[in-house]
Design a protein around this motif. Structure first.
Motif, PDB file in Angstrom:
ATOM      1  N   PHE A 164       2.755  -0.551  -7.001  1.00 18.21           N
ATOM      2  CA  PHE A 164       2.001  -0.651  -5.755  1.00 18.21           C
ATOM      3  C   PHE A 164       0.620  -1.226  -6.068  1.00 18.21           C
ATOM      4  O   PHE A 164       0.089  -1.079  -7.170  1.00 18.21           O
ATOM      5  CB  PHE A 164       1.880   0.713  -5.068  1.00 18.21           C
ATOM      6  CG  PHE A 164       1.298   1.789  -5.925  1.00 18.21           C
ATOM      7  CD1 PHE A 164      -0.075   2.034  -5.945  1.00 18.21           C
ATOM      8  CD2 PHE A 164       2.115   2.574  -6.739  1.00 18.21           C
ATOM      9  CE1 PHE A 164      -0.610   3.017  -6.740  1.00 18.21           C
ATOM     10  CE2 PHE A 164       1.576   3.569  -7.533  1.00 18.21           C
ATOM     11  CZ  PHE A 164       0.208   3.790  -7.545  1.00 18.21           C
ATOM     12  N   LYS A 165       0.030  -1.898  -5.063  1.00 17.47           N
ATOM     13  CA  LYS A 165      -1.282  -2.524  -5.241  1.00 17.47           C
ATOM     14  C   LYS A 165      -2.428  -1.564  -4.935  1.00 17.47           C
ATOM     15  O   LYS A 165      -3.469  -1.593  -5.580  1.00 17.47           O
ATOM     16  CB  LYS A 165      -1.385  -3.764  -4.346  1.00 17.47           C
ATOM     17  CG  LYS A 165      -0.473  -4.896  -4.762  1.00 17.47           C
ATOM     18  CD  LYS A 165      -0.682  -6.114  -3.876  1.00 17.47           C
ATOM     19  CE  LYS A 165       0.213  -7.274  -4.315  1.00 17.47           C
ATOM     20  NZ  LYS A 165       0.025  -8.460  -3.439  1.00 17.47           N
ATOM     21  N   SER A 166      -2.243  -0.732  -3.907  1.00 21.51           N
ATOM     22  CA  SER A 166      -3.311   0.182  -3.504  1.00 21.51           C
ATOM     23  C   SER A 166      -2.700   1.459  -2.951  1.00 21.51           C
ATOM     24  O   SER A 166      -1.487   1.539  -2.727  1.00 21.51           O
ATOM     25  CB  SER A 166      -4.218  -0.475  -2.459  1.00 21.51           C
ATOM     26  OG  SER A 166      -3.464  -0.821  -1.300  1.00 21.51           O
ATOM     27  N   LEU A 167      -3.582   2.440  -2.728  1.00 28.33           N
ATOM     28  CA  LEU A 167      -3.158   3.722  -2.181  1.00 28.33           C
ATOM     29  C   LEU A 167      -3.624   3.854  -0.744  1.00 28.33           C
ATOM     30  O   LEU A 167      -4.692   3.363  -0.375  1.00 28.33           O
ATOM     31  CB  LEU A 167      -3.736   4.877  -3.008  1.00 28.33           C
ATOM     32  CG  LEU A 167      -3.193   5.057  -4.426  1.00 28.33           C
ATOM     33  CD1 LEU A 167      -3.999   6.113  -5.155  1.00 28.33           C
ATOM     34  CD2 LEU A 167      -1.728   5.433  -4.398  1.00 28.33           C
ATOM     35  N   GLY A 168      -2.807   4.554   0.065  1.00 27.17           N
ATOM     36  CA  GLY A 168      -3.204   4.840   1.438  1.00 27.17           C
ATOM     37  C   GLY A 168      -4.367   5.824   1.491  1.00 27.17           C
ATOM     38  O   GLY A 168      -4.745   6.447   0.491  1.00 27.17           O
ATOM     39  N   LYS A 169      -4.939   5.989   2.664  1.00 26.25           N
ATOM     40  CA  LYS A 169      -6.099   6.880   2.820  1.00 26.25           C
ATOM     41  C   LYS A 169      -5.766   8.311   2.433  1.00 26.25           C
ATOM     42  O   LYS A 169      -6.587   9.013   1.838  1.00 26.25           O
ATOM     43  CB  LYS A 169      -6.596   6.825   4.263  1.00 26.25           C
ATOM     44  CG  LYS A 169      -7.189   5.479   4.665  1.00 26.25           C
ATOM     45  CD  LYS A 169      -7.687   5.526   6.097  1.00 26.25           C
ATOM     46  CE  LYS A 169      -8.292   4.184   6.492  1.00 26.25           C
ATOM     47  NZ  LYS A 169      -8.783   4.208   7.904  1.00 26.25           N
ATOM     48  N   ASN A 170      -4.565   8.760   2.777  1.00 25.95           N
ATOM     49  CA  ASN A 170      -4.189  10.147   2.481  1.00 25.95           C
ATOM     50  C   ASN A 170      -3.881  10.368   1.006  1.00 25.95           C
ATOM     51  O   ASN A 170      -3.768  11.519   0.566  1.00 25.95           O
ATOM     52  CB  ASN A 170      -2.965  10.546   3.311  1.00 25.95           C
ATOM     53  CG  ASN A 170      -3.250  10.536   4.803  1.00 25.95           C
ATOM     54  OD1 ASN A 170      -4.368  10.828   5.227  1.00 25.95           O
ATOM     55  ND2 ASN A 170      -2.248  10.191   5.601  1.00 25.95           N
ATOM     56  N   PHE A 171      -3.737   9.271   0.229  1.00 30.19           N
ATOM     57  CA  PHE A 171      -3.367   9.399  -1.180  1.00 30.19           C
ATOM     58  C   PHE A 171      -4.497   8.984  -2.120  1.00 30.19           C
ATOM     59  O   PHE A 171      -4.277   8.868  -3.325  1.00 30.19           O
ATOM     60  CB  PHE A 171      -2.122   8.542  -1.475  1.00 30.19           C
ATOM     61  CG  PHE A 171      -0.870   9.046  -0.825  1.00 30.19           C
ATOM     62  CD1 PHE A 171       0.017   9.848  -1.514  1.00 30.19           C
ATOM     63  CD2 PHE A 171      -0.569   8.715   0.490  1.00 30.19           C
ATOM     64  CE1 PHE A 171       1.170  10.313  -0.918  1.00 30.19           C
ATOM     65  CE2 PHE A 171       0.588   9.170   1.101  1.00 30.19           C
ATOM     66  CZ  PHE A 171       1.457   9.981   0.396  1.00 30.19           C
ATOM     67  N   GLU A 221       0.859  -1.187   0.000  1.00 30.25           N
ATOM     68  CA  GLU A 221       0.000   0.000   0.000  1.00 30.25           C
ATOM     69  C   GLU A 221       0.894   1.235   0.000  1.00 30.25           C
ATOM     70  O   GLU A 221       1.685   1.441   0.912  1.00 30.25           O
ATOM     71  CB  GLU A 221      -0.904  -0.006   1.233  1.00 30.25           C
ATOM     72  CG  GLU A 221      -1.854   1.174   1.279  1.00 30.25           C
ATOM     73  CD  GLU A 221      -2.653   1.201   2.562  1.00 30.25           C
ATOM     74  OE1 GLU A 221      -3.876   0.990   2.503  1.00 30.25           O
ATOM     75  OE2 GLU A 221      -2.043   1.429   3.632  1.00 30.25           O
ATOM     76  N   LEU A 222       0.734   2.068  -1.028  1.00 31.94           N
ATOM     77  CA  LEU A 222       1.582   3.243  -1.174  1.00 31.94           C
ATOM     78  C   LEU A 222       1.199   4.288  -0.129  1.00 31.94           C
ATOM     79  O   LEU A 222       0.125   4.881  -0.185  1.00 31.94           O
ATOM     80  CB  LEU A 222       1.445   3.829  -2.582  1.00 31.94           C
ATOM     81  CG  LEU A 222       2.363   5.014  -2.899  1.00 31.94           C
ATOM     82  CD1 LEU A 222       3.815   4.572  -2.937  1.00 31.94           C
ATOM     83  CD2 LEU A 222       1.979   5.685  -4.213  1.00 31.94           C
TER      84      LEU A 222
END
Length: 471
Positions: free
Chosen positions: A318-325, A248-249
């Motif tokens: 990356f597979k997914s993005l963090g909440k802030n991104f 998760e990025l």
């Protein structure tokens, strides 16, 4: 004019001709005052003027001034040579702790706030691993060169700005005596120093992508530091700077970013509102063009979008993005054709430099690295100008929201003169991002401060010489 007496400001070219033609009685001159004494050489016109003056006038005084004391530290007996050239017998040094200097500076005492920005725990671990690799490399270098004096090459000196000069002083004369293994270890020390500086001053995405390049098998064949145990720990740990969970990025910010944003969006607008003076110039000083470009991009699109943009640029998977991104995914992806012409020229010149690389001469290799560093800065400007798109009151209200950035490029940025910027009384605070590293002895910074006359100066990179010259 000469015969009428008084004080005359004369260029040396005119004064030499007038003295040789004897247009005025030299014996009547009361004295001569010289500025920028550190630039006077035996072959220059100032020294010739003073020689003509002293030959015809034994009683007149000669006084010389300089504001660049560090210039006298270069070379052997530099002060003695200059004093002999200008016929001066006494030298007065006026340090800052002198009572008269303190009294003079206190009249215009600036308000200085020094902020200590801590690094994160993940960065501290990565820094420890790099320092362990450097320590092992230095020990190995000294072990295989027991007969050569290498006292100045230590782990502490590898982190200093003068590391290049230390290497040149120690190894320039004995470079042909070193074996291939020793030369490779010295190259590894430079690489590790560049790594630790990139980690502290650049963004984590750039640092992570750089380490991925070093982890490739092609690089590991010729560089044994990659196979050391601290290097393995570094490679396994560095992903925590960029990813959380299952790919998760969610990269960390550069340590100074949050502090800079807080100053620009909170503290300075609050002081502007208190003082009720809305014609303010904010000058941000950096050490290189690349950092200026980074801060310009950061203040325009915000830290989250800036890091997401860098991840796309470096091709980070990356597979997914963090909440802030999550909001950053709306940005268009970077196409390959967006690569600039300067970058193409830079890569082609890099290839030419690598093919012409000389492994037998230390000096030529150092010059090559210096040329590469200049090429890296060539694609970036050394000055950027931004303005607040909102009022100071709106900026203070939205200061708690991370993505509500209030900086936009100055509309008249193309071919702008700093003097014109000062004359144009813009109602919104203006942010000028500029390098203090350019002209000799930071004289460019003195002129910039004199022209802009900023209300606030933020020194993004600390530099004691620049601070002393600008005070």
């Amino acid at each position: 004019m000469y015969l009428s007496g008084g004080i005359h400001f004369v260029s040396t070219r005119i004064l030499v001709l007038d003295m040789l033609k004897k247009k005025f009685p030299i014996e009547k001159i009361t004295g001569i005052i010289i500025l920028r004494a550190h630039k006077i050489l035996e072959s220059c016109q100032e020294a010739f003027v003073l020689r003509l003056y002293r030959q015809n006038n034994k009683t007149g005084f000669i006084k010389a001034f300089t504001n660049s004391a560090q210039s006298f530290t270069m070379g052997f007996g530099h002060v003695e040579r200059i004093m002999r050239n200008i016929f001066v017998k006494e030298l007065y040094i006026w340090p800052r702790f002198h009572s008269l200097i303190i009294t003079s500076l206190k009249k215009h005492q600036p308000q200085v706030i020094e902020l200590h920005v801590p690094i994160s725990e993940n960065m501290r671990k990565a820094q420890t691993y790099i320092l362990e690799i450097m320590n092992l490399t230095v020990k190995e270098l000294k072990r295989i060169n027991k007969t050569i004096e290498l006292e100045e090459i230590t782990t502490e000196n590898c982190l200093t700005k003068k590391f290049h000069k230390i290497l040149q002083a120690q190894l320039d004369l004995i470079w042909n005596q070193l074996g291939t293994r020793s030369r490779q270890l010295i190259s590894d020390l430079k690489t590790l120093r560049h790594l630790i500086i990139t980690m502290l001053y650049s963004d984590p995405i750039t640092f992570y992508s750089m380490l991925l390049e070093y982890r490739k098998s092609e690089y590991a064949r010729n560089n044994n530091w990659v196979l050391l145990k601290p290097a393995e720990l570094l490679f396994s740990h560095v992903s925590s700077l960029v990813f959380t969970g299952d790919k998760e990025l969610n990269p960390e910010f550069c340590p100074k970013w949050n502090t800079l944003i807080e100053i620009l969006r909170g503290e300075i607008p609050q002081e502007i509102q208190t003082s009720k003076c809305y014609e303010n110039k904010i000058l941000i000083l950096c050490s290189d063009n690349k950092t200026c470009h980074q801060l310009n991009k950061l203040l325009q699109i915000g830290p989250h979008r800036c890091l997401y943009h860098e991840a796309l640029k470096h091709g980070i998977n990356f597979k997914s993005l963090g909440k802030n991104f999550e909001n950053c995914s709306k940005l268009p992806s970077i196409a390959p054709h967006e690569k600039t012409e300067n970058e193409d020229k830079q890569t082609s010149k890099r290839k030419k430099l690598k093919t012409n690389e000389s492994k037998d001469e230390f000096v030529s290799k150092e010059k090559e690295e210096e040329v590469i560093e200049n090429l890296e800065d060539a694609e970036y400007k050394n000055s950027y100008i931004l303005t607040m798109s909102q009022s100071v009151e709106e900026s203070l209200k939205d200061a708690s929201e991370d993505e509500s950035f209030v900086f936009e490029p100055f509309s008249q940025m193309e071919n702008i003169d700093l003097t014109q910027l000062v004359r144009d009384e813009t109602p919104a605070p203006t942010i000028i991002i500029q390098t203090f590293k350019g002209a000799e002895n930071y004289i460019n910074l003195e002129r910039t401060l004199d022209v802009i006359q900023p209300n606030y100066i933020i020194m993004y990179h600390s530099n004691i010489t620049a601070i002393r010259k600008s005070r």
